[in-house]
Write a protein that holds these residues in place. Structure first.
Motif, PDB file in Angstrom:
ATOM      1  N   GLY A 174     -18.663 116.394   6.382  1.00  0.00           N
ATOM      2  CA  GLY A 174     -17.653 117.374   6.765  1.00  0.00           C
ATOM      3  C   GLY A 174     -16.252 117.008   6.302  1.00  0.00           C
ATOM      4  N   THR A 175     -15.890 115.743   6.426  1.00  0.00           N
ATOM      5  CA  THR A 175     -14.556 115.309   5.992  1.00  0.00           C
ATOM      6  C   THR A 175     -14.420 115.441   4.479  1.00  0.00           C
ATOM      7  OG1 THR A 175     -14.372 113.789   7.855  1.00  0.00           O
ATOM      8  CG2 THR A 175     -12.902 113.401   5.996  1.00  0.00           C
ATOM      9  N   LEU A 176     -15.460 115.043   3.747  1.00  0.00           N
ATOM     10  CA  LEU A 176     -15.422 115.181   2.288  1.00  0.00           C
ATOM     11  C   LEU A 176     -15.327 116.648   1.875  1.00  0.00           C
ATOM     12  CD1 LEU A 176     -18.050 112.493   1.321  1.00  0.00           C
ATOM     13  CD2 LEU A 176     -15.608 112.437   0.755  1.00  0.00           C
TER      14      LEU A 176
ATOM     15  N   VAL B 100      -6.889 116.799   6.182  1.00  0.00           N
ATOM     16  CA  VAL B 100      -7.612 115.601   6.618  1.00  0.00           C
ATOM     17  C   VAL B 100      -6.597 114.471   6.715  1.00  0.00           C
ATOM     18  CG1 VAL B 100      -9.840 116.286   5.621  1.00  0.00           C
ATOM     19  CG2 VAL B 100      -8.278 114.881   4.286  1.00  0.00           C
ATOM     20  N   LYS B 101      -6.931 113.467   7.505  1.00  0.00           N
ATOM     21  CA  LYS B 101      -6.031 112.311   7.628  1.00  0.00           C
ATOM     22  C   LYS B 101      -6.062 111.491   6.343  1.00  0.00           C
ATOM     23  CE  LYS B 101      -7.748 110.847  11.645  1.00  0.00           C
ATOM     24  NZ  LYS B 101      -7.924 109.970  12.805  1.00  0.00           N
ATOM     25  N   ALA B 102      -4.955 110.831   6.065  1.00  0.00           N
ATOM     26  CA  ALA B 102      -4.901 109.942   4.907  1.00  0.00           C
ATOM     27  C   ALA B 102      -5.937 108.828   5.093  1.00  0.00           C
ATOM     28  CB  ALA B 102      -3.506 109.336   4.765  1.00  0.00           C
ATOM     29  N   PRO B 103      -6.680 108.512   4.042  1.00  0.00           N
ATOM     30  CA  PRO B 103      -7.727 107.493   4.164  1.00  0.00           C
ATOM     31  C   PRO B 103      -7.163 106.079   4.264  1.00  0.00           C
ATOM     32  CG  PRO B 103      -7.622 108.334   1.924  1.00  0.00           C
ATOM     33  CD  PRO B 103      -6.653 109.144   2.735  1.00  0.00           C
TER      34      PRO B 103
ATOM     35  N   ALA C 198     -14.553 102.725  -0.385  1.00  0.00           N
ATOM     36  CA  ALA C 198     -15.847 103.394  -0.239  1.00  0.00           C
ATOM     37  C   ALA C 198     -15.913 104.660  -1.089  1.00  0.00           C
ATOM     38  CB  ALA C 198     -16.096 103.714   1.231  1.00  0.00           C
ATOM     39  N   LEU C 199     -14.849 105.439  -1.094  1.00  0.00           N
ATOM     40  CA  LEU C 199     -14.823 106.663  -1.892  1.00  0.00           C
ATOM     41  C   LEU C 199     -14.913 106.334  -3.381  1.00  0.00           C
ATOM     42  CD1 LEU C 199     -14.632 109.740  -1.837  1.00  0.00           C
ATOM     43  CD2 LEU C 199     -12.140 109.498  -1.861  1.00  0.00           C
ATOM     44  N   SER C 200     -14.215 105.296  -3.797  1.00  0.00           N
ATOM     45  CA  SER C 200     -14.293 104.866  -5.190  1.00  0.00           C
ATOM     46  C   SER C 200     -15.723 104.504  -5.570  1.00  0.00           C
ATOM     47  CB  SER C 200     -13.389 103.657  -5.446  1.00  0.00           C
ATOM     48  OG  SER C 200     -12.049 104.013  -5.317  1.00  0.00           O
ATOM     49  N   ALA C 201     -16.394 103.796  -4.668  1.00  0.00           N
ATOM     50  CA  ALA C 201     -17.789 103.419  -4.923  1.00  0.00           C
ATOM     51  C   ALA C 201     -18.659 104.665  -5.010  1.00  0.00           C
ATOM     52  CB  ALA C 201     -18.293 102.480  -3.830  1.00  0.00           C
ATOM     53  N   GLY C 202     -18.483 105.588  -4.084  1.00  0.00           N
ATOM     54  CA  GLY C 202     -19.294 106.805  -4.086  1.00  0.00           C
ATOM     55  C   GLY C 202     -19.064 107.671  -5.306  1.00  0.00           C
ATOM     56  N   LEU C 203     -17.819 107.712  -5.773  1.00  0.00           N
ATOM     57  CA  LEU C 203     -17.478 108.508  -6.953  1.00  0.00           C
ATOM     58  C   LEU C 203     -17.680 107.742  -8.256  1.00  0.00           C
ATOM     59  CD1 LEU C 203     -14.187 110.200  -5.665  1.00  0.00           C
ATOM     60  CD2 LEU C 203     -16.462 111.256  -5.886  1.00  0.00           C
ATOM     61  N   GLN C 204     -18.018 106.466  -8.142  1.00  0.00           N
ATOM     62  CA  GLN C 204     -18.222 105.601  -9.314  1.00  0.00           C
ATOM     63  C   GLN C 204     -16.971 105.589 -10.202  1.00  0.00           C
ATOM     64  OE1 GLN C 204     -21.988 106.552 -11.257  1.00  0.00           O
ATOM     65  NE2 GLN C 204     -22.849 107.166  -9.288  1.00  0.00           N
ATOM     66  N   LEU C 205     -15.845 105.314  -9.549  1.00  0.00           N
ATOM     67  CA  LEU C 205     -14.553 105.261 -10.228  1.00  0.00           C
ATOM     68  C   LEU C 205     -13.853 103.952  -9.919  1.00  0.00           C
ATOM     69  CD1 LEU C 205     -13.119 108.810  -9.431  1.00  0.00           C
ATOM     70  CD2 LEU C 205     -13.816 107.966 -11.677  1.00  0.00           C
ATOM     71  N   PRO C 206     -12.955 103.506 -10.794  1.00  0.00           N
ATOM     72  CA  PRO C 206     -12.133 102.345 -10.461  1.00  0.00           C
ATOM     73  C   PRO C 206     -11.274 102.649  -9.234  1.00  0.00           C
ATOM     74  CG  PRO C 206     -11.930 102.885 -12.801  1.00  0.00           C
ATOM     75  CD  PRO C 206     -12.682 104.004 -12.149  1.00  0.00           C
ATOM     76  N   LEU C 207     -11.122 101.671  -8.367  1.00  0.00           N
ATOM     77  CA  LEU C 207     -10.340 101.832  -7.144  1.00  0.00           C
ATOM     78  C   LEU C 207      -8.939 102.346  -7.436  1.00  0.00           C
ATOM     79  CD1 LEU C 207      -9.927 101.512  -4.103  1.00  0.00           C
ATOM     80  CD2 LEU C 207      -9.466  99.077  -4.519  1.00  0.00           C
TER      81      LEU C 207
ATOM     82  N   ALA D 222      -4.430 108.654  -6.649  1.00  0.00           N
ATOM     83  CA  ALA D 222      -4.575 110.052  -6.240  1.00  0.00           C
ATOM     84  C   ALA D 222      -4.196 110.218  -4.770  1.00  0.00           C
ATOM     85  CB  ALA D 222      -6.005 110.532  -6.488  1.00  0.00           C
ATOM     86  N   ALA D 223      -4.595 109.279  -3.925  1.00  0.00           N
ATOM     87  CA  ALA D 223      -4.237 109.341  -2.497  1.00  0.00           C
ATOM     88  C   ALA D 223      -2.731 109.180  -2.315  1.00  0.00           C
ATOM     89  CB  ALA D 223      -4.993 108.272  -1.716  1.00  0.00           C
ATOM     90  N   ALA D 224      -2.119 108.268  -3.040  1.00  0.00           N
ATOM     91  CA  ALA D 224      -0.670 108.063  -2.935  1.00  0.00           C
ATOM     92  C   ALA D 224       0.082 109.330  -3.324  1.00  0.00           C
ATOM     93  CB  ALA D 224      -0.234 106.887  -3.802  1.00  0.00           C
ATOM     94  N   ALA D 225      -0.389 110.004  -4.355  1.00  0.00           N
ATOM     95  CA  ALA D 225       0.263 111.241  -4.779  1.00  0.00           C
ATOM     96  C   ALA D 225       0.055 112.353  -3.752  1.00  0.00           C
ATOM     97  CB  ALA D 225      -0.274 111.670  -6.145  1.00  0.00           C
TER      98      ALA D 225
END
Length: 132
Positions: A48-50, A59-62, A69-78, A84-87
């Motif tokens: 639901g949050t995703l 949604v609250k800032a992660p 965890a999101l980086s791992a799930g998306l298979q992206l560099p942290l 993206a979150a900072a922006a």
């Protein structure tokens, strides 16, 4: 007086784009969102949050573990999810100087609203700054 900036959706857009690239459902992504530094904690994101994030709902800032965890799930560099979150939540953009020094990195508010001349001035300052 400073005017309010338009909302940013950098992380939301990154999540949507990467889910499309990987062919992930929200449930599969949620299951894959495990912090590699604390795998025993299990998934740190709910479906639901995703889904709310991807739909640009509030949604609250992660937290840092959630971003890992999101980086791992998306298979992206942290770094990409952090930027993206900072922006999205803080209006801070990471700018790289691709022209002369790929190691030069700036964190700048409202970079996209600056003129090309002001952007170049910032790059020159970053290149010449020596904190020692």
């Amino acid at each position: 007086m400073e005017t309010a900036a338009a909302p940013r959706w950098d992380l939301a857009d990154l999540v949507r784009r990467r889910m499309d690239e990987l062919g992930l459902s929200f449930r599969k992504l949620a299951d894959a969102c495990v912090d590699p530094l604390d795998e025993g904690a299990g998934p740190l994101w709910t479906r639901g949050t995703l889904e709310n994030l991807a739909k640009r709902e509030p949604v609250k800032a992660p937290s840092a573990p959630q971003l890992r965890a999101l980086s791992a799930g998306l298979q992206l560099p942290l770094r990409l999810t952090q930027e993206a979150a900072a922006a999205q939540w803080f209006g801070v953009e990471t700018v790289y100087d691709d022209e002369s020094d790929p190691e030069t990195r700036l964190l700048v508010r409202r970079f996209q609203q600056m003129s090309p001349e002001d952007r170049r001035r910032l790059q020159i300052i970053a290149e010449t700054y020596d904190p020692s």
